[in-house]
Design a protein around this motif. Sequence first.
Motif, PDB file in Angstrom:
ATOM      1  N   ASP A  15       0.868  -1.161   0.000  1.00 13.53           N
ATOM      2  CA  ASP A  15       0.000   0.000   0.000  1.00 13.53           C
ATOM      3  C   ASP A  15       0.917   1.227   0.000  1.00 13.53           C
ATOM      4  O   ASP A  15       2.073   1.135   0.435  1.00 13.53           O
ATOM      5  N   ASP A  17      -0.048   5.167   0.612  1.00 21.84           N
ATOM      6  CA  ASP A  17      -0.266   6.207   1.624  1.00 21.84           C
ATOM      7  C   ASP A  17      -0.316   5.622   3.032  1.00 21.84           C
ATOM      8  O   ASP A  17      -1.138   4.751   3.319  1.00 21.84           O
ATOM      9  N   GLY A  18       0.559   6.099   3.882  1.00 19.84           N
ATOM     10  CA  GLY A  18       0.589   5.630   5.267  1.00 19.84           C
ATOM     11  C   GLY A  18       1.425   4.377   5.451  1.00 19.84           C
ATOM     12  O   GLY A  18       1.719   3.993   6.578  1.00 19.84           O
ATOM     13  N   SER A  19       1.813   3.716   4.341  1.00 19.35           N
ATOM     14  CA  SER A  19       2.564   2.461   4.460  1.00 19.35           C
ATOM     15  C   SER A  19       4.027   2.602   4.046  1.00 19.35           C
ATOM     16  O   SER A  19       4.915   2.120   4.742  1.00 19.35           O
ATOM     17  N   ASP A 208      -1.526  -0.423   6.139  1.00 19.73           N
ATOM     18  CA  ASP A 208      -1.855   0.427   7.290  1.00 19.73           C
ATOM     19  C   ASP A 208      -3.355   0.681   7.470  1.00 19.73           C
ATOM     20  O   ASP A 208      -3.800   0.930   8.581  1.00 19.73           O
ATOM     21  N   GLY A 209      -4.149   0.646   6.376  1.00 17.58           N
ATOM     22  CA  GLY A 209      -5.519   1.160   6.479  1.00 17.58           C
ATOM     23  C   GLY A 209      -6.609   0.119   6.275  1.00 17.58           C
ATOM     24  O   GLY A 209      -6.345  -1.039   5.936  1.00 17.58           O
ATOM     25  N   ASP A 212      -6.945  -2.170   3.303  1.00 20.80           N
ATOM     26  CA  ASP A 212      -5.857  -3.143   3.100  1.00 20.80           C
ATOM     27  C   ASP A 212      -6.192  -4.510   3.695  1.00 20.80           C
ATOM     28  O   ASP A 212      -5.392  -5.446   3.556  1.00 20.80           O
TER      29      ASP A 212
END
Length: 284
Positions: A15, A17-19, A208-209, A212
């Motif tokens: 992933d 964004d954020g990962s 992260d989200g 996922d």
Amino acid sequence: MSTTIERLIKVLMFDVDGSIMPQGGPIHPAIAAFFRALSKLGLIMGPATGKNCDYGRGLACGIGVVWDFVAGESGARFIECVGKSGPPIYKQRVSQGASSDLSSFIKKIDYDLFGRGFSLRGQIEKFRPELKEGILTLFPPGRDLDVTLDWLSHFEDIIDTFGFQLKLQRFSDGCIDIVPEGISKQLGVQEVCRTYKCSPDQILVVVDGSNDIELTQGTLVIAVANAIPELKKIATAFEGYVSEKVDGAGFVEGILHFAESNKFDASINNKIKALCLATLKKLV
Ligand SMILES: [Mg+2]
């Protein structure tokens, strides 16, 4: 007597964004260099993102690599790189989903892509679109992220009333995804298995989200420190790794964990380990 065959990691699927970077970026230069080095080692890799495939390709251009694949639009689209010498050539595949319900939904809300508006209880509501082919994404038009809370309940009503096979996801940046049932990042995992003749347990994912969760089915998981609790629980239960560091640094920390467990091919495993240690030093 049954014997478990320990399979090695063949594919890295992450992933974005954020990962591998903070939500919305930018990617850290040391993480970009890390990707370039992994690519040179011949590890098959590509993003599994809610954004469209062009975003995934643009990210690769910025980093200076060519992804082997991009699983875009939360699994609704998949492109495979079939030519890396010279300008990269991609083959696109469309995943199955109840897209006719998405077309009906768009009509019900009088969705106007170019006018950037839709009808909300008789009023025209402005939105910012993100161009996609298999799912619909609407961003708030301005700084007020809470405006989409009202959209969410309106969309839920429409989906319930007409029995559309669609699911809704709202993210911390206020954006809402309207996704046909059956579409998830798991479709990307299936495409990767078909394309590279591997099984899910040979795919290492970075997550992260909430979009996922399906990416973790049967795969090896790195849940970064900022991941939602459910993903950390999955990683812990199925021999994955929960990092102490957030996003990009957590991603490298997770790769190091799997290299220390000799989960990569012997020809590259120690090189990956050294690369992780050098990268982590640059990230402190
Ligand atoms: Mg994410």
